[in-house]
Design a protein around this motif. Sequence first.
Motif, short mmCIF file in Angstrom:
data_model
loop_
_atom_site.label_atom_id
_atom_site.label_comp_id
_atom_site.label_asym_id
_atom_site.label_seq_id
_atom_site.Cartn_x
_atom_site.Cartn_y
_atom_site.Cartn_z
N LYS A 24 -7.17 7.77 -3.95
CA LYS A 24 -8.28 8.73 -3.77
C LYS A 24 -9.00 8.45 -2.46
O LYS A 24 -9.41 9.35 -1.75
CB LYS A 24 -9.27 8.57 -4.94
CG LYS A 24 -9.07 9.64 -6.01
CD LYS A 24 -10.27 9.71 -6.92
CE LYS A 24 -10.11 8.76 -8.10
NZ LYS A 24 -11.26 8.45 -8.86
N ASN A 25 -9.16 7.15 -2.16
CA ASN A 25 -9.92 6.78 -0.96
C ASN A 25 -9.07 6.74 0.30
O ASN A 25 -9.58 6.58 1.39
CB ASN A 25 -10.54 5.38 -1.15
CG ASN A 25 -11.39 5.34 -2.39
OD1 ASN A 25 -11.98 6.35 -2.75
ND2 ASN A 25 -11.43 4.20 -3.05
N LEU A 26 -7.79 6.88 0.09
CA LEU A 26 -6.90 6.74 1.25
C LEU A 26 -6.81 8.05 2.00
O LEU A 26 -6.57 9.10 1.40
CB LEU A 26 -5.51 6.34 0.73
CG LEU A 26 -4.62 5.61 1.71
CD1 LEU A 26 -5.14 4.21 1.94
CD2 LEU A 26 -3.20 5.55 1.14
N LYS A 27 -7.06 7.98 3.31
CA LYS A 27 -6.88 9.21 4.10
C LYS A 27 -5.39 9.37 4.35
O LYS A 27 -4.75 8.51 4.96
CB LYS A 27 -7.63 9.06 5.43
CG LYS A 27 -8.64 10.17 5.60
CD LYS A 27 -9.47 10.12 6.84
CE LYS A 27 -8.73 10.28 8.12
NZ LYS A 27 -9.41 9.72 9.25
N LYS A 66 -5.24 1.31 -10.60
CA LYS A 66 -5.68 0.87 -9.26
C LYS A 66 -5.07 1.76 -8.19
O LYS A 66 -5.72 2.12 -7.20
CB LYS A 66 -5.23 -0.58 -9.02
CG LYS A 66 -6.22 -1.61 -9.51
CD LYS A 66 -5.86 -2.96 -8.89
CE LYS A 66 -6.21 -4.09 -9.81
NZ LYS A 66 -5.47 -5.31 -9.54
N GLU A 71 -6.95 4.96 -7.96
CA GLU A 71 -8.24 4.72 -7.35
C GLU A 71 -8.10 4.60 -5.82
O GLU A 71 -8.80 5.26 -5.06
CB GLU A 71 -8.79 3.41 -7.95
CG GLU A 71 -10.29 3.26 -7.98
CD GLU A 71 -11.02 4.52 -8.38
OE1 GLU A 71 -10.64 5.14 -9.39
OE2 GLU A 71 -11.96 4.90 -7.64
N LEU A 72 -7.15 3.77 -5.43
CA LEU A 72 -6.98 3.51 -3.99
C LEU A 72 -6.45 4.75 -3.27
O LEU A 72 -6.81 5.00 -2.12
CB LEU A 72 -6.04 2.32 -3.78
CG LEU A 72 -6.67 0.98 -4.17
CD1 LEU A 72 -5.59 -0.08 -4.36
CD2 LEU A 72 -7.66 0.54 -3.11
N LYS A 130 0.82 -1.22 0.00
CA LYS A 130 0.00 0.00 0.00
C LYS A 130 0.85 1.27 0.00
O LYS A 130 0.45 2.31 0.51
CB LYS A 130 -1.00 0.02 1.17
CG LYS A 130 -1.93 -1.17 1.19
CD LYS A 130 -3.08 -0.95 2.14
CE LYS A 130 -4.16 -1.98 2.09
NZ LYS A 130 -3.78 -3.35 1.85
#
Length: 522
Positions: free
Chosen positions: A100-103, A94, A97-98, A63
């Motif tokens: 964008k959602n990751l704080k 990917k 995308e990920l 990650k």
Amino acid sequence: MEHCVKSNVNSTKLREIGNQYYAKREFFEAILKYNKSLCYAENESENAALAYANRSAVYFEMKKFEKCMKNIELARAHNYPKKNFEILKKREEKCFELMKNLKITKSDNDEVNFFKLSHEGHKNVSTFSKYLELKYDKKYGRHIVTNKDLAVGDIIAIDESFSTALQKEFVYQRCGNCLKSNQLDLIPCFGCNQAMFCNENCKQNANENFHQYECSIMNLITSSILNSNMRMALRNFIIAISLFDDSIENLKRFFEINSTSCTIFDFKTELNVKQKLLAVNSLIFDDTIEVNDLVFDEIFLTTDKLKEMWKSHKDFIRKFLRKHTQIASMNFHEIYGWPLKIGGLIDPDVEKFQKSLAYQRGVVPYANGSFPFCALLNHSCAPNVCKIFIDNKIVMIVQRKIEAGMQLFDNYGYGFTNIPREYRQAELFKQYRFKCNCIACINDFGLLPSLKICDKKTFMVAKKTCSELSSLNQKKAKQKIKELSEIIQNQSKNFPSLEICSLMESFNACLEIVMKPEILFP
Ligand SMILES: C[S@@+](CC[C@H](N)C(=O)[O-])C[C@H]1O[C@@H](n2cnc3c(N)ncnc32)[C@H](O)[C@@H]1O
């Protein structure tokens, strides 16, 4: 001995081993093999691209999306096979995308700002406190005293190295120039298969300052023929001639014109590299320390560039290398840091922890360095300062109250709390050629478990502190350092009680925790 030339055959083999580790989710080992594969990849071949691409896959699994994308870019920039572009594109999408959602939780661990000098810098050289003075006497030689009371926790020096060299086990783990690990995200040298850097800047600096000479002989340098002191002597020589545009004549003249007994305290302006060279060249040494000169002959006769120099200035070079090997033995430091893979952390068992040394806390030596200020501190088995390493710098911190007029004492790796007096004295004599008669030796303080408790309440605090250490994060460790500084300072009259010595060990452990990398490989 491994050759240091590039080889796609070896690069492919290494990548395949990396893939096996990746399949087992052993990410640390996988990236190490990919790094080695990168170093072996022939220039312009697709092997480099494949190693970058595979490294991006590991960062993706971990990650570490920014690193993943950076490695995808590197793969594309290095002839990644067009037919596989789709795989990278999908991974990249990917990632986007990920992400964008990751704080994004930005870390507040800024060790560089936490470890700042506690006082104004010295009038000449701002890397150490203005309260420090250099003295000389027959018993101690040169040594450093303070002309003002110093308190526990005071940061009295941030010493920048003249030279450092990675130990051979770490060439695929850390930047060969600044020593940073960069979470293994390193780029390879163009010429050899045994040097990596954290960015293009470091690569260029290394090439200008030393690697242009070392590149074709890295296999010799990293073989077992050079011990760490000889390795540092060779690095110092190469830095020195590079500073003088590869002219031995100019280097010789520089030493002739300038005093050979100066220290970092003698310079009237901010230190530059040539002044550091003078300071390091003036450190104490013992000519009876054995040096196997033949090894240097072998190294200098291996490459044309060095061979020419050796032929025309053999005596001067031999003398320099011999002297710097001897200087290294008595003055240079091993540089410690956290291993990048989880494991070897603080033992939560209080009993065991009380007997611990730095390596039992988890940090390991990964490089050697010459530090012009720290090399002026004498040893005590009960030191009043301690040190931590930030890449290629040493931060010196007061760990026991020091009154004005007193000498600052470092520890050369032989503390009274865990090493018996006879052993300490024998080892110190062997390496540093002095008989230690510090307070711990004269009074035979005894090992930590044999120390007396002076203050029961503080003893309970020390015990509790020990048990909390394994759960401290960097932020809490910083608070703890402040708390412990105050207790140790206020109770200094009870030194060497069990509780104060134990608190001092915890103080050291907290300093290490602050330096712990945020991301360790699983
Ligand atoms: C790193 S240097 C320290 C500075 C040194 N005193 C000088 O004059 O440059 C290490 C050397 O200092 C001397 N030294 C260090 N600690 C000492 C001590 N406690 N008592 C006497 N000599 C010491 C030994 O000669 C040792 O090899």
